[in-house]
Motif scaffolding. Structure first.
Motif, mmCIF file in Angstrom:
data_model
loop_
_atom_site.group_PDB
_atom_site.id
_atom_site.type_symbol
_atom_site.label_atom_id
_atom_site.label_comp_id
_atom_site.label_asym_id
_atom_site.label_seq_id
_atom_site.Cartn_x
_atom_site.Cartn_y
_atom_site.Cartn_z
ATOM 1 N N GLU A 281 0.824 -1.212 0.000
ATOM 2 C CA GLU A 281 0.000 0.000 0.000
ATOM 3 C C GLU A 281 0.860 1.266 0.000
ATOM 4 O OE1 GLU A 281 -3.384 0.607 -0.016
ATOM 5 O OE2 GLU A 281 -3.704 -1.511 -0.425
ATOM 6 N N ILE A 282 1.955 1.229 0.728
ATOM 7 C CA ILE A 282 2.834 2.391 0.851
ATOM 8 C C ILE A 282 3.784 2.498 -0.345
ATOM 9 C CG2 ILE A 282 4.688 3.405 2.248
ATOM 10 C CD1 ILE A 282 3.316 2.182 4.695
ATOM 11 N N TYR B 214 -0.375 7.473 4.952
ATOM 12 C CA TYR B 214 -1.138 6.230 4.906
ATOM 13 C C TYR B 214 -1.896 6.007 6.219
ATOM 14 C CZ TYR B 214 -2.427 1.372 4.558
ATOM 15 O OH TYR B 214 -3.155 0.196 4.551
#
Length: 72
Positions: free
Chosen positions: A24-25, A52
């Motif tokens: 995701e990052i 995030y």
């Protein structure tokens, strides 16, 4: 509480794996794992992590106990 503890705590609050958060990052699994083991990210990664998890960089780095110090 140290940076590594805060990152681990945030990930666990979301019930996510290190692999999932790293994806995701936009960093490698190993890079994320290193942070939870005591390493520190470079500036641009630190900003991505803060964004995030929607917390302040100051909170991540232990400079304040206010998670949302960056909000107006």
């Amino acid at each position: 509480m140290e940076f590594s503890d805060r990152v681990r705590m945030l990930r666990r609050e979301l019930h996510m794996s290190q692999t999932a958060v790293a994806a995701e990052i936009g960093i490698s699994f190993r890079g994320y794992q290193d942070m939870e083991l005591g390493g520190y990210p470079r500036y641009e990664k630190l900003l991505r992590i803060a964004d995030y998890y929607d917390v302040s960089v100051d909170w991540l780095m232990g400079r304040t106990e206010n998670r949302s110090a960056h909000r107006s």
